[in-house]
Design an enzyme around this catalytic site. Structure first.
Site, PDB file in Angstrom:
ATOM      1  N   SER A  89       1.557   1.537   5.605  1.00 37.66           N
ATOM      2  CA  SER A  89       2.447   1.572   4.453  1.00 37.66           C
ATOM      3  C   SER A  89       2.735   3.017   4.036  1.00 37.66           C
ATOM      4  CB  SER A  89       1.851   0.740   3.310  1.00 37.66           C
ATOM      5  OG  SER A  89       2.826   0.448   2.335  1.00 37.66           O
ATOM      6  N   ASP A 233       4.908  -5.173   5.601  1.00 38.49           N
ATOM      7  CA  ASP A 233       3.859  -4.191   5.289  1.00 38.49           C
ATOM      8  C   ASP A 233       2.555  -4.476   6.026  1.00 38.49           C
ATOM      9  OD1 ASP A 233       1.837  -2.653   3.894  1.00 38.49           O
ATOM     10  OD2 ASP A 233       3.311  -2.382   2.304  1.00 38.49           O
TER      11      ASP A 233
END
Length: 758
Positions: A89, A233
């Site tokens: 991320s 993610d």
């Protein structure tokens, strides 16, 4: 081994030569000195070889990931060289930039320059939208997918194109690298396969795409397709890729953990926190074992910040520095004077690109020429990254594609631009809007838009406006880019209002000569248009207009006009304002000529005539958040005497302008008229708080019949007016209130305008 070998050599030499005792001593000293130097050199070499390989693991955490920048600053201060990087991320984005060659100071500067509001909202500059797109984006407050008579919701707030464009430009030095082990620092990041829930290791392919996929927070950013897998993610399955970095060859792991701890129900107060909590449920449990496997574990104290606290980036970076200084001695133990490393600044490659070919995935609904026209450059062009970004934004602004990605691949000494476009499966949308002004009063807008109704590249749109005055606006438009585009438009406008009596008897308009009218205008247009020199919209067409004007206040017949009019028209437009309602930069031009050829002639006064008008405006930010906008308008009739219903009628503010209606501060709605006019206006706007504006405006005009037949139009302005106002930018459009007055009028006017104009 080397020392033992040399000692044996010394003994051999002494036994073979008959020399004096002092000579033997001298030989021994010389050879021992040579032995000592070689032994030291070998030991130094072995020490260098044995330097442990350092792996850096950076977790995800949204804006909390700014702490990674602070960590990198301290690692550089300690002289520590990072050999491998793995991230998830935000950790993937910062880690990827570091692996590309940027140092911590440069990454800090990049993030300070980044507008995170625009990043989250996938901001598309207004200049990237065509005129049709600008109109649509400045009408509707809410857009929802509509299929099989069911209303859907968008899959995410953003497609992530702002992020993709930014990272593509930032990673230009390594744009041809497809194996992340070949980066200046070997790198990997993690994504989550949304279909299987499995972890996906991203260590090959397009670096920018991998970073965007790893950071595609669910509901905030759309999933990213990589090698046929739909990724979100990576923090969902692996927010701390320590094993993967060890597998690269790291001996020592330095790990930075910026993920949230689990919150209590008291603190779970919004959707963002709940989504983050769901993401963290598994990762926090896994983190316990991973923490034990980390050699130097860094946990910044960032409990006071959220995943979207981008406006507090400086504070978060300092927290990262503070946490790293707590383990500074452990870090310094990994370095010494011999292997102290100072990471240089990355020298960015030229942003000039020579495009040899443009390739795109096969499309069903759109032609290759359509894509090229949106890019606004062709194969063989030399462009910059900014021009590439504008081209991609042009494609994105159409909303015809649910996913867009691209790569630059070498082709000799030039580049091939390879576009991967996924056509939007949704062809129908339901759109909503709200508006209020003093002329049309309250209105609710319902819109149904459908793409590919009859032809490729077409768009069908119907606005139904409900409220005090029913209206509609129907558009069918086929966009062919640089080629000729064409369309059809039909609209109904109507209102009841006191307006100037000069539309009836051509007497000079004044505040004392107003009549109440029911005004109805039905206009049908068939038109064609094209892009001229890639900037101007040029077009023309045929128009039928039905005009009905009635007044219950007249002593004679109440119907003033009830005629059909037939005309041809042409126009030229340019619009580079960055914001329609509160522009900070750019300029605007609109010019058109219309010739009325025939009429059913209810009044028996019609003769063919023509009108011409032009408007030019320019906006500039003069300092901080202060903007000056200058605007000038001119219009006149020529040929035979014009029909008074098509005179230039001025007054009021905040309504949708049709025919030759125009705003004028200091006078009531549509209260002064003439067949020719010239007007100048200036507005000073200051953004006192974000999206909150205070402004002052002044306008001046000369207006009358045959104004330009003499030099009177250059005299002192006959009409003047001023206004002070407050404006607020909202999701439904601007909300404005203005108080207006004129030295020529005894009374002032207060106008309210709510929502986008329609």
């Amino acid at each position: 081994m080397v020392a033992l070998f040399l000692q044996e050599k010394i003994a051999f030499c002494l036994s073979q030569f008959s020399i004096s005792i002092w000579g033997r001593v001298l030989v021994v000293l010389v050879l021992l000195s040579f032995t000592s130097q070689n032994s030291f050199s070998q030991e130094k070499k072995q020490d260098s070889i044995k330097r442990p390989k350092i792996g850096l693991v950076l977790s995800g955490g949204g804006a909390k990931g700014f702490a990674h920048i602070g960590v990198l600053k301290v690692l550089e201060e300690a002289g520590l060289k990072v050999d491998y990087i793995g991230g998830t991320s935000m950790g993937a984005i910062i880690g990827g930039l570091y692996a590309t060659g940027y140092n911590a100071s440069q990454i800090d500067s990049i993030f300070k320059r980044t507008n995170f509001d625009e990043l989250i909202n996938d901001y598309i500059p207004r200049a990237s939208k065509n005129f049709y797109g600008k109109r649509n984006d400045e009408l509707y407050a809410l857009v929802l997918p509509f299929s099989n008579f069911r209303i859907g919701i968008p899959e995410a707030l953003s497609k992530g194109m702002y992020n993709y464009n930014l990272l593509s430009s930032l990673t230009r030095n390594v744009r041809h690298v497809r194996d992340f082990n070949q980066l200046p620092t070997p790198f990997l990041c993690i994504g989550t396969d949304i279909e299987t829930g499995k972890e996906v290791l991203l260590n090959k392919g397009n670096l920018a795409q991998a970073m965007v996929a790893s950071a595609a927070f669910p509901s905030l950013f759309s999933p990213v397709e990589v090698d046929g897998k739909l990724l979100v993610d990576g923090g969902v399955v692996n927010n701390y890729p320590i094993k993967e970095v060890r597998d690269l060859g790291a001996d020592i792991i330095i790990g930075v953990d910026v993920q949230d701890d689990l919150l209590t129900r008291k603190n779970l107060k919004n959707a963002t926190k709940i989504l983050v909590q769901i993401t963290n449920l598994q990762s926090i449990e896994k983190m316990k074992a991973k923490r034990e496997d980390t050699n130097i574990y860094i946990k910044p104290d960032i409990r006071d910040f959220g995943v979207i606290s981008f406006d507090r980036g400086g504070e978060i970076i300092r927290r990262g520095e503070d946490a790293t200084f707590e383990v500074y001695e452990k870090i310094k133990a990994l370095t010494n004077e011999q292997n102290f490393y100072k990471k240089p600044k990355l020298k960015l490659a030229s942003d000039t690109l020579q495009i040899k070919k443009i390739n795109n995935t096969k499309l069903e609904d759109y032609t290759k020429e359509y894509i090229t026209s949106k890019l606004r450059f062709k194969p063989g062009s030399t462009i910059t990254y900014d021009e590439l970004k504008r081209g991609i934004n042009n494609i994105n602004s159409t909303q015809n594609f649910s996913a867009i990605s691209y790569s630059l691949d070498p082709n000799g000494d030039k580049e091939d631009l390879n576009l991967t476009l996924k056509e939007n499966p949704t062809h129908t949308y339901l759109k909503l809007g709200l508006h209020y002004d003093g002329l049309y009063k309250s209105a609710v807008l319902l819109n149904l838009t459908h793409r590919k109704t009859f032809l490729k590249n077409d768009n069908t749109s119907l606005d139904i406006i409900l409220g005090d005055n029913f209206r509609y606006d129907f558009n069918y438009y086929v966009e062919n880019g640089f080629n000729i585009s064409f369309g059809f438009n039909s609209r109904l406008n109507q209102f009841n209002r006191n307006i100037t009596q000069s539309i009836n008897d051509k007497s000079e308009g004044s505040e004392d000569s107003l009549i109440n009218v029911d005004f109805m205008d039905i206009t049908n247009q068939a038109y064609f248009q094209t892009i001229f020199v890639q900037k101007f919209l040029m077009g023309g067409g045929f128009e039928h207009k039905f005009l009905k004007i009635k007044s219950p206040t007249l002593e004679t017949a109440s119907t003033i006009d009830e005629s059909n009019y037939f005309s041809v028209f042409g126009y030229l437009k340019y619009d580079s304002y960055d914001n329609k309602s509160f522009p900070r930069s750019g300029w605007y031009f609109s010019g058109d000529v219309q010739t009325y050829l025939a009429s059913s002639d209810y009044t028996n006064q019609f003769n063919p005539f023509s009108t011409a008008k032009a408007e030019i405006g320019i906006a500039r930010t003069v300092f901080n958040k202060a903007t000056i906008k200058f605007q000038s308008d001119i219009g006149f009739a020529f040929g035979n005497d014009s029909v008074p219903f098509f005179d230039y009628i001025l007054g009021g503010y905040g309504y949708q302008k049709i025919n030759n209606f125009n705003y004028f501060y200091g006078y009531d709605f549509l209260s002064i008229a003439g067949d020719s006019f010239i007007k100048a206006a200036i507005t000073f706007d200051y953004e006192i708080f974000k999206r909150n504006h205070l402004n002052f405006s002044a306008n001046y005009a000369n207006l009358g019949d045959d104004l330009f037949s003499t030099v009177d139009w250059i005299d002192m302005p006959k009409y003047s007016g001023y206004a002070v106002g407050y404006g607020l930018e909202t999701i439904i459009g601007p909300i404005e209130v203005k108080y207006s007055w004129s030295p020529e009028n005894p009374k002032g006017y207060t106008w309210f305008n709510i929502g986008f104009l329609f």
